[in-house]
Every structure is written in structure tokens, then in C-alpha cells.
Design a protein around this motif. Structure first.
Motif, PDB file in Angstrom:
ATOM      1  N   HIS A 110      -8.357  -0.042   5.053  1.00  0.00           N
ATOM      2  CA  HIS A 110      -8.042   0.246   3.651  1.00  0.00           C
ATOM      3  C   HIS A 110      -9.342   0.480   2.871  1.00  0.00           C
ATOM      4  O   HIS A 110      -9.439   1.404   2.054  1.00  0.00           O
ATOM      5  CB  HIS A 110      -7.276  -0.921   3.019  1.00  0.00           C
ATOM      6  CG  HIS A 110      -5.884  -1.105   3.556  1.00  0.00           C
ATOM      7  ND1 HIS A 110      -5.602  -1.958   4.597  1.00  0.00           N
ATOM      8  CD2 HIS A 110      -4.706  -0.534   3.199  1.00  0.00           C
ATOM      9  CE1 HIS A 110      -4.301  -1.917   4.845  1.00  0.00           C
ATOM     10  NE2 HIS A 110      -3.730  -1.062   4.015  1.00  0.00           N
ATOM     11  N   TYR A 111     -10.310  -0.354   3.128  1.00  0.00           N
ATOM     12  CA  TYR A 111     -11.580  -0.293   2.385  1.00  0.00           C
ATOM     13  C   TYR A 111     -12.322   1.010   2.676  1.00  0.00           C
ATOM     14  O   TYR A 111     -12.734   1.727   1.756  1.00  0.00           O
ATOM     15  CB  TYR A 111     -12.441  -1.499   2.761  1.00  0.00           C
ATOM     16  CG  TYR A 111     -13.812  -1.487   2.153  1.00  0.00           C
ATOM     17  CD1 TYR A 111     -14.003  -1.681   0.783  1.00  0.00           C
ATOM     18  CD2 TYR A 111     -14.934  -1.281   2.950  1.00  0.00           C
ATOM     19  CE1 TYR A 111     -15.262  -1.673   0.228  1.00  0.00           C
ATOM     20  CE2 TYR A 111     -16.209  -1.271   2.404  1.00  0.00           C
ATOM     21  CZ  TYR A 111     -16.369  -1.469   1.038  1.00  0.00           C
ATOM     22  OH  TYR A 111     -17.615  -1.450   0.489  1.00  0.00           O
ATOM     23  N   LEU A 136      -6.113  10.024  -1.272  1.00  0.00           N
ATOM     24  CA  LEU A 136      -6.212   9.197  -0.068  1.00  0.00           C
ATOM     25  C   LEU A 136      -5.589   9.848   1.166  1.00  0.00           C
ATOM     26  O   LEU A 136      -5.715   9.308   2.267  1.00  0.00           O
ATOM     27  CB  LEU A 136      -5.525   7.848  -0.316  1.00  0.00           C
ATOM     28  CG  LEU A 136      -6.161   6.960  -1.387  1.00  0.00           C
ATOM     29  CD1 LEU A 136      -5.324   5.704  -1.598  1.00  0.00           C
ATOM     30  CD2 LEU A 136      -7.586   6.587  -0.998  1.00  0.00           C
ATOM     31  N   THR A 147       0.833  -1.209   0.000  1.00  0.00           N
ATOM     32  CA  THR A 147       0.000   0.000   0.000  1.00  0.00           C
ATOM     33  C   THR A 147       0.866   1.257   0.000  1.00  0.00           C
ATOM     34  O   THR A 147       0.441   2.317  -0.448  1.00  0.00           O
ATOM     35  CB  THR A 147      -0.947   0.019   1.210  1.00  0.00           C
ATOM     36  OG1 THR A 147      -0.173  -0.078   2.419  1.00  0.00           O
ATOM     37  CG2 THR A 147      -1.926  -1.140   1.151  1.00  0.00           C
ATOM     38  N   HIS A 179      -2.093   1.851   6.361  1.00  0.00           N
ATOM     39  CA  HIS A 179      -0.763   1.620   5.780  1.00  0.00           C
ATOM     40  C   HIS A 179       0.329   1.729   6.841  1.00  0.00           C
ATOM     41  O   HIS A 179       1.119   0.794   7.033  1.00  0.00           O
ATOM     42  CB  HIS A 179      -0.496   2.623   4.653  1.00  0.00           C
ATOM     43  CG  HIS A 179       0.959   2.802   4.344  1.00  0.00           C
ATOM     44  ND1 HIS A 179       1.721   1.810   3.768  1.00  0.00           N
ATOM     45  CD2 HIS A 179       1.807   3.853   4.564  1.00  0.00           C
ATOM     46  CE1 HIS A 179       2.961   2.242   3.635  1.00  0.00           C
ATOM     47  NE2 HIS A 179       3.040   3.475   4.110  1.00  0.00           N
ATOM     48  N   GLY A 204     -11.055   3.671   3.882  1.00  0.00           N
ATOM     49  CA  GLY A 204     -10.225   4.788   3.441  1.00  0.00           C
ATOM     50  C   GLY A 204     -10.426   5.094   1.971  1.00  0.00           C
ATOM     51  O   GLY A 204     -10.535   6.262   1.570  1.00  0.00           O
ATOM     52  N   ILE A 205     -10.476   4.043   1.139  1.00  0.00           N
ATOM     53  CA  ILE A 205     -10.745   4.245  -0.284  1.00  0.00           C
ATOM     54  C   ILE A 205     -12.123   4.865  -0.481  1.00  0.00           C
ATOM     55  O   ILE A 205     -12.343   5.658  -1.402  1.00  0.00           O
ATOM     56  CB  ILE A 205     -10.631   2.903  -1.035  1.00  0.00           C
ATOM     57  CG1 ILE A 205      -9.163   2.447  -1.047  1.00  0.00           C
ATOM     58  CG2 ILE A 205     -11.147   3.021  -2.467  1.00  0.00           C
ATOM     59  CD1 ILE A 205      -8.964   1.060  -1.615  1.00  0.00           C
ATOM     60  N   PHE A 221      -7.057   4.994   4.869  1.00  0.00           N
ATOM     61  CA  PHE A 221      -6.122   4.196   4.083  1.00  0.00           C
ATOM     62  C   PHE A 221      -4.692   4.445   4.560  1.00  0.00           C
ATOM     63  O   PHE A 221      -3.892   3.512   4.688  1.00  0.00           O
ATOM     64  CB  PHE A 221      -6.256   4.560   2.596  1.00  0.00           C
ATOM     65  CG  PHE A 221      -5.549   3.609   1.672  1.00  0.00           C
ATOM     66  CD1 PHE A 221      -6.208   2.518   1.149  1.00  0.00           C
ATOM     67  CD2 PHE A 221      -4.223   3.813   1.326  1.00  0.00           C
ATOM     68  CE1 PHE A 221      -5.560   1.631   0.287  1.00  0.00           C
ATOM     69  CE2 PHE A 221      -3.562   2.943   0.477  1.00  0.00           C
ATOM     70  CZ  PHE A 221      -4.238   1.845  -0.044  1.00  0.00           C
TER      71      PHE A 221
END
Length: 621
Positions: free
Chosen positions: A484-485, A422, A409, A431, A487-488, A427
Motif C-alpha cells: 500500500h505504501y 493509483l 482500501t 488491495h 503504491g501510494i 496499491f
């Protein structure tokens, strides 16, 4: 290797004699356990202090995860603990920001810098290079007590009436430069800056000591090409610290000037309640440059020691030589250099020139190459190894997993076009918690499990270690992978609540899931705490060399005194990774075994060294 090269390592017989005389003096409790100059005791002081801070920092994260996961929950049950920071059953928004700030500061500096590097650099450098102690025992002791003083100041700031420092651990001006900006910009921020200034002095004293010790105090035969990768990692970490921490110190000093003496280094054209302040000519972006010039090398100040520990643990428990020893050193050297020229990838949204942004993007993507070298070399070392799954080995393999998944990432975020979208979303939180926070913490735990017998003369409980690992490993992924999800999807970080945003209500259940996973993961650390302190007194007695390792620390007594070796320090004849060597009688050959004793397993160039080593022994009597 020539006789001349062997002599490049310094061997201090007179130094050893001096320590033996010193040890005849009976030390009282204060000299032995408090104001000790023994590197091993100082390492334990760093470790215990760092673990205490880890639980404090983790507990603070539990408080704000309650708020994030369950924003409608009545939190009155926390009022006896938090007092006025609970208002009408809800967490005060300003205090929420303070919790986030202190959690980040504690975990990055007080746990992963002092707790990890301070512990294992202190403990392992003299033991693994064959030295009686650090170059300066007094500087070493002073380094810890400056760290302790900064810890006390930072801890006190948690309890002052206006609250601890706010504005995130990056303390960007103008919030951090104007005491009147908000409650967390007042005394709490002053104490934060004071604590960090003392902490930096501690880190610099320690780093200078580590570099001096590695360069000047290696035992006979311990050339740089025979150093364990742990020592290479600690050495390069210290070099990074010496070069980068003074920049943060200057930033903190200039910020204190802006706060207290009316200067304008980081302030310009500020209005408060329609009232213009006299500050003109400063730039808050300048502070960002100074902060991240330390901030990105700081990633490797906490990662490199963990990676060095992993190199030792993986090779030992895979019963194989580390794959690509010179490539591993080269990758660490590459990381050390590149870490200083990628800082502005944290500032793609600060308005920098896009051309300049493209240069930092290019350099950021290049740093993935030495990182990938390390990851591939770990995997190749594990491949077809006779793996022994100790708790230390599990945490090392877990580090490799986190390093890879979090690093991938990082390649995405290194691209400015993606990072601009981002930046300041979850996200980014996911990371750096995977690749820096969790991976480094796994390295720290691997080191504790592996060297606990040498630290305390007892073994930790393996079954509790396995339980601790699986709860922690699965828990970390359950906490940070969903981030991550979301954050996107645009979920912003540092927000106090999301209930007023219709677009984010969809993720309420996922946020609650993350919080529950965080509570379970934090609870698993209590298993480790019990195992750590119980084993210290009731654990099984450790044998001399419980892991059948090759490095020098296992040649000392089970619980070495001040001076480490009784009598002469052993000489070194080979590199530290001769595991499962074809033709050898056993699957490990310690560094202290000359090639003349292992003719049946020697490689051709090693047989050529026998005459040189024998000649050297004759010359030195």
C-alpha cells in the motif's frame, strides 16, 4: 411454519432406495477413485487438484519475487529449471510477464474458483441439505474431468518453447489478439484460451448441478429458511457463475476468431513495424467490458464460498447462534445483484465518460454496505462467545481481518478520482490480494481444517495447524501491507525491474523485505501440505461429531459411503444455529431434534410448531 411449507422440501425415499441398490454393486478402483460419481470423491478430486495448482501458482510467484526483490542477483542457479529463460544470469523480461500472467490465472481460476468452490460445493451441498448425491452424478463427474483437461492444457503451456501466455491474467488485446506481438502471444496464448474455454464449460456444468440440487433435493423440513449459510453462499455463487461465465466464454471465443480467422472484434488500425494490418472497426475496450463483466462477479465467486464457510465455522466455535441470519442472507443477495453492475470501476482509466464513471463509482460504494453487514455480523457473533480456537476458527477470524483491512482500501479505489492515480500501482495489488486472494484462501483453509474429519475420517494435527496459521497470517500482512505504501508512492505493477528509476531506488530494501516475507509465507504452506497428507493416513481417528455441530453432515457415518446415510435420510426441524440456547441440556441442538424434545429451551413460537410437526409425522406415517 405451516405443514404446507414443511412439505415444500422434497424428500426422495424412492431415490434413497435406488442408491442403496446401487451401492450393492462392488466398485473397482477406477469406478471408486477416478471416474466416480460420488459427490464426496469428486470434491476430494477438486481439492487435491486445487492444492497442487496452489503450490504451482505460489512457486511461480516466488520466481518473480526473486527478480523483484533482488534484481541484481545472479539467477544462474535457476537455469536447470528454467533453461533458456535465464539469460546471462538474469530472468528473461518476457518470461517474467508470463510468470505474472500464469500466477494470476492459476490462483484466481484453478485454485480459488475450482479448488475452493468445486471442493466445498460438491462436498457440503448434498450432506447439509439431506440429499443422497448431486442432481446429476454424471454431470458432476464430467465437470471435474473438464477441469482436469483444462489443467493439463494450462500446465503444458508452461513448457512450450515460446513460453506460456503473457500480457497479464486479464489478457487484454491487442497483445493477446496478435500472435506475432511477442513470444507469449503465440501458442501459449492459444493454449490459455483453449484451457479457459474448457474450464468455463466445467464451471457451468458444476453451477447448474449445484442450483438444481439445492432447489429440488432438500430433505423433509429443510426449507430455505433452515439452510446453513454455507449452502446459501454456494447456491448464490453458482447463480453468479451461470450468469457471468458465458460472457467470458464469448470474449475468449471472439478473441480466438480475431487471432485465427481474421475478424476484427477487438482490433482496429494496428501497425506492426510500420506495416498496417487489415483489421478495422474493432475495439479493445469492448474486450475489457466483456472480461470485467465476469471479472468482478468472479471476486464474489471466490469470496462468497469462503464467507459461507466462515459463517459456519465462527458460529460453531463461538458456541453462539450466528448473528443476523436473515441479514446475512440479505447481504449475500445484495452482493449477488450488485456484483453485476460495478464491473466498469476496473476501467476508470480506459477513457470512459466521467458521468458514467460516477455512476459506477456510486454503485461500487454501495456494495460496501452488504459487505460491511457481513463483517459486523461476524464480529457480533464473536462478541462474548465461548470461543474455541481451533485452526479452522483462527483462519476464519483471519479471513474477517483480511476482509475488513482489504475492503477499506476498496472503498478508496472505488472513488474514480483516487483510482485514476493509483490504478496499476502496487496499491491495487495489495488491495485485491488481501480482500480477494488471501481472504478466500483463508476461507478455503478454514474449510479444510473444519471438514477434514468428515472427508477422511481422521483429525489433522492442531499444533501444526496453529504454526501454519500464525506464519501465514503474519506473513500475508508482511507481504501486502507494505505494498500500500509503495503504491501510494507511485510504484507501478508488472514492471520487471526498478533499478533504472532513481525515484524507486529508495524502496529497494522494502521490496527485498516483501520478497523475503513471501518466501517465508510460501514455506509455511509446506507445513500444511505435510499435515494434510500425513493426517490422511496417520492422523487420530475422528469421532462422529468432533466440533459438536448442528448441521446434517455430522449425522452420517464417520466415513459415509455413496448415498451418505444408511437407511432413511433424517428430517429437519429447526435452523442450524441453536448453540448455547438458554435452558437447553447441552450447548448445541442438532437440526434433526424436534421441538417436542426440547420444551425446556423452546421459544414461544417454537412451541407452537410442535403440534404442526407432530401432525406432519402422523400424516407421513
Amino acid at each position: 411454519m405451516s405443514v404446507t411449507e414443511i412439505h415444500t422440501s422434497v424428500h426422495h425415499d424412492s431415490h434413497a432406495h435406488g442408491h442403496d441398490e446401487h451401492d450393492h454393486h462392488e466398485q473397482n478402483f477406477v469406478e471408486k477413485y477416478i471416474f466416480s460419481t460420488d459427490h464426496k470423491m469428486i470434491a476430494k478430486q477438486f481439492l487435491v487438484t486445487g492444492l497442487i495448482w496452489a503450490f504451482i501458482g505460489g512457486f511461480l510467484s516466488m520466481l518473480f519475487r526473486i527478480q523483484l526483490g533482488f534484481p541484481n542477483l545472479d539467477m544462474s542457479f535457476l537455469e536447470p529449471l528454467l533453461g533458456g529463460w535465464i539469460e546471462d544470469g538474469k530472468l528473461n523480461p518476457g518470461f517474467y510477464l508470463a510468470l505474472v500472467t500464469m500466477h494470476g490465472t492459476i490462483m484466481v481460476f484453478f485454485v480459488l474458483t475450482a479448488g475452493l468452490s468445486g471442493t466445498f460445493s460438491n462436498f457440503l451441498i448434498p450432506l447439509q441439505i439431506g440429499a443422497r448425491d448431486m442432481a446429476s452424478g454424471f454431470m458432476n463427474m464430467l465437470s471435474y474431468w473438464l477441469f482436469f483437461a483444462s489443467s493439463v492444457i494450462m500446465l503444458i503451456s508452461l513448457f512450450i518453447e515460446t513460453g506460456p501466455a503473457s500480457g497479464s491474467w486479464v489478457i487484454y488485446p491487442p497483445l493477446s489478439a496478435l500472435p506475432q506481438a511477442m513470444s507469449g502471444s503465440g501458442l501459449g496464448m492459444t493454449m490459455w484460451l483453449s484451457a479457459m474455454a474448457i474450464f468455463i464449460a466445467s464451471s457451468l456444468l458444476g453451477s447448474i448441478n449445484y442450483v438444481s440440487t439445492v432447489i429440488n433435493m432438500r430433505t423433509k423440513g429443510m426449507t430455505f429458511s433452515r439452510l446453513p449459510l454455507t449452502i446459501w453462499a454456494f447456491f448464490l455463487t453458482a447463480v453468479i457463475g451461470i450468469l457471468s461465465f458465458p460472457v467470458l466464454f464469448s470474449a475468449a471465443l471472439l478473441l480466438i476468431f480475431d487471432r485465427s480467422f481474421g475478424t476484427s472484434f477487438f482490433l482496429s488500425e494496428i501497425y506492426i513495424n510500420g506495416q498496417a494490418l487489415p483489421n478495422v472497426g474493432g475495439s479493445p475496450v469492448l474486450f475489457q467490458h466483456l472480461f470485467w463483466f465476469l471479472g468482478h462477479p468472479e471476486v464474489y465467486i471466490v469470496l462468497l464460498p469462503a464467507l459461507g464457510i466462515t459463517s459456519e465455522v465462527v458460529s460453531t466455535n463461538a458456541r453462539k447462534p450466528i448473528f443476523g441470519y436473515r441479514a446475512m442472507i440479505g447481504s449475500m443477495l445484495g452482493i449477488t445483484v450488485l456484483s453485476f453492475i460495478v464491473w466498469a470501476h476496473h476501467m476508470f482509466v480506459s477513457g470512459m465518460n466521467p458521468f458514467l464513471g460516477s455512476i459506477f463509482m456510486f454503485l461500487t460504494l454501495i456494495i460496501a454496505v452488504p459487505s460491511a453487514v457481513k463483517a459486523f455480523n461476524y464480529l457480533t457473533t464473536l462478541w462474548r462467545g465461548n470461543i474455541i480456537f481451533t485452526p479452522a476458527m483462527l483462519f476464519s477470524i483471519g479471513l474477517v481481518s483480511l476482509f475488513v483491512s482489504g475492503g477499506l482500501t476498496g472503498i478508496a479505489l472505488g472513488n474514480s478520482a483516487i483510482d485514476i492515480q493509483l490504478h496499476d500501482t502496487y496499491f491495487v495489488v495489495a488491495h485485491f490480494h488481501l480482500v480477494m486472494g488471501s481472504a478466500s484462501f483463508f476461507g478455503m483453509l478454514a474449510g479444510i481444517y473444519h471438514w477434514y474429519p468428515k472427508m477422511f475420517g481422521r483429525m489433522m494435527n492442531d499444533k501444526l495447524g496453529y504454526v501454519h496459521f500464525w506464519f501465514t497470517f503474519i506473513g500475508v500482512y508482511m507481504v501486502f501491507f507494505p505494498m500500500h505504501y509503495i503504491g501510494i508512492a507511485g510504484f507501478p505493477r508488472r514492471y520487471y525491474t526498478f533499478t533504472s528509476f532513481d525515484a524507486f531506488k529508495t524502496f529497494a530494501d522494502l521490496n527485498a523485505f516483501i520478497s523475503i516475507a513471501a518466501f517465508i509465507t510460501f514455506g509455511a504452506q509446506l507445513i500444511f501440505a505435510f499435515n494434510f497428507f500425513y493426517s490422511m493416513f496417520k492422523g487420530r481417528r475422528a469421532p462422529q461429531n468432533p466440533w459438536n455441530s448442528n448441521t446434517l453432515e455430522w449425522t452420517t457415518p464417520i466415513e459415509p459411503g455413496h448415498g451418505n446415510w444408511e437407511g432413511e435420510i433424517p428430517a429437519v426441524y429447526r435452523w442450524p444455529y441453536d448453540y448455547s440456547k438458554p435452558g437447553a441440556a447441552e450447548d448445541f441442538i442438532p437440526q434433526t431434534v424436534p421441538f417436542s424434545q426440547t420444551r425446556e429451551s423452546n421459544l414461544p413460537h417454537e412451541n407452537e410448531l410442535i403440534k404442526e410437526q407432530e401432525a406432519d409425522l402422523v400424516i407421513n406415517g
